[in-house]
Design an enzyme around this catalytic site. Structure first.
Site, PDB file in Angstrom:
ATOM      1  N   GLU A 181      41.079  49.805   2.443  1.00  0.00           N
ATOM      2  CA  GLU A 181      40.055  50.498   3.134  1.00  0.00           C
ATOM      3  C   GLU A 181      38.808  49.746   3.044  1.00  0.00           C
ATOM      4  O   GLU A 181      37.618  50.214   3.538  1.00  0.00           O
ATOM      5  CB  GLU A 181      39.982  51.902   2.649  1.00  0.00           C
ATOM      6  CG  GLU A 181      41.123  52.935   3.009  1.00  0.00           C
ATOM      7  CD  GLU A 181      41.049  53.860   2.237  1.00  0.00           C
ATOM      8  OE1 GLU A 181      40.377  54.973   2.969  1.00  0.00           O
ATOM      9  OE2 GLU A 181      41.620  54.238   1.124  1.00  0.00           O
ATOM     10  N   SER A 183      42.040  57.503   4.117  1.00  0.00           N
ATOM     11  CA  SER A 183      42.102  57.017   5.512  1.00  0.00           C
ATOM     12  C   SER A 183      43.349  57.426   6.365  1.00  0.00           C
ATOM     13  O   SER A 183      43.652  56.453   7.157  1.00  0.00           O
ATOM     14  CB  SER A 183      41.651  55.634   5.554  1.00  0.00           C
ATOM     15  OG  SER A 183      40.284  55.646   5.331  1.00  0.00           O
ATOM     16  N   SER A 191      33.320  58.673  11.965  1.00  0.00           N
ATOM     17  CA  SER A 191      33.588  59.398  10.805  1.00  0.00           C
ATOM     18  C   SER A 191      33.134  60.739  10.949  1.00  0.00           C
ATOM     19  O   SER A 191      32.398  61.100  11.865  1.00  0.00           O
ATOM     20  CB  SER A 191      32.887  58.859   9.444  1.00  0.00           C
ATOM     21  OG  SER A 191      33.374  57.735   9.008  1.00  0.00           O
TER      22      SER A 191
END
Length: 313
Positions: free
Chosen positions: A13, A149, A284
């Site tokens: 990530e 994620s 996000s």
């Protein structure tokens, strides 16, 4: 006040972490904070021990930023930082352990089985998968026990897809969480603050293409439809908000967190995941939740770093 953003790292990530770090850095600069961004490398400890850094905001996603290791280093160096302590982070990072803690405290999560990759080799994968599918029933969700994620996550709707999902999962970790898929409304609940002062922000409803909120869907615009605030009744919104707050307090989380919840067909909130370092990119969920609350990002981010700096090491 000099705030240092930690972003990057060596996890899968890394790119998301850097994008999160840059977004937060821009907002803090607009709020008048002296801010720098640093990767986790050989220069980090010297940079932290010069005495010029008042507070650190770790925005590393994946193991290096969420398993408690980085937090433990900051504690050793006596550097104030934003977010959950190392001890609480270790518990939240392990999905299997976190589920056990939540269940012990009466917080509902989907039924699940945790299995290591080594056991599949030793006893025979196909027989084990048959037993798991029979025990939990289909559909299932397969994901790494430690990860973020949605990397390595698959939704399994047929028995033939289960082996493929396990292979995909084990590419990101040696321990798999095989979880009963729960139909319902998925809501991401952001929480800010600590202890009795913590409060839940408006939920963000996540409507994923083909029902799979995977890594690509999360960070590539167009594959997800979001509703902020979530399309919930007042009673439903209260249920998910109270659940998120209970999780935040039960897990002893600090400053900020995101709790992913499925509101099932019976109206019960089931916890899917806990995030101690929520993503802060343009797609996000936490920034969307903050916007839905009518709070300017720069003001909230300033308040977060100022509170952490005042708290001290």
């Amino acid at each position: 006040m000099h705030a240092m953003i930690l972003a990057g790292g060596l996890s899968h990530e890394r790119d998301v972490s850097i994008r999160s770090g840059r977004r937060v850095m821009e907002e803090l600069r607009d709020a008048g904070v002296e801010v720098s961004m640093h990767d986790v490398d050989h220069d980090l400890i010297p940079a932290l021990t010069t005495g010029s850094v008042d507070v650190v905001w770790p925005l590393l996603h994946g193991a290096s930023g969420e398993d408690g290791s980085l937090q433990a280093l900051l504690e050793v160096l006596e550097v104030p930082y934003v977010g959950t302590t190392s001890q609480a982070a270790r518990v939240a990072w392990n999905k299997s352990v976190a589920k056990a803690v939540l269940a012990r405290n009466g917080i509902k999560t989907p039924a699940a089985i945790t299995m290591p990759q080594s056991l599949f080799r030793e006893v025979g994968a196909e027989q084990m998968l048959d037993s798991i599918a029979e025990r939990l029933g289909l559909p299932l969700v397969v994901k790494p026990v430690r990860g973020g994620s949605a990397l390595g996550l698959s939704i399994v709707r047929t028995r033939d897809d289960l082996a493929r999902a396990m292979v995909h999962c084990f590419a990101y970790g040696d321990m798999a969480l095989i979880e009963k898929f729960v139909e319902g409304t998925e809501v991401a609940m952001s929480v800010i603050g600590s202890g009795a002062e913590a409060r839940a922000l408006p939920g963000v409803e996540v409507c994923a293409e083909q029902g799979t909120y995977d890594y690509d869907a999360r960070y590539n615009p167009g594959r997800i439809e979001y509703f902020a605030p979530a399309r919930l009744t007042e009673e439903q919104a209260e249920v998910v908000a109270e659940t998120a707050l209970r999780v935040h307090r039960t897990m002893d989380l600090r400053d900020l967190s995101r709790v992913d919840i499925i509101l099932d067909k019976e109206g019960e909130a089931q916890v899917l995941d806990i995030n101690i370092t929520p993503g802060m990119t343009e797609t996000s969920l936490m920034p969307q939740s903050i916007a839905a609350a009518g709070m300017p990002l720069r003001e909230l981010y300033y308040a977060i770093v100022a509170s952490a700096a005042a708290r001290g090491a």
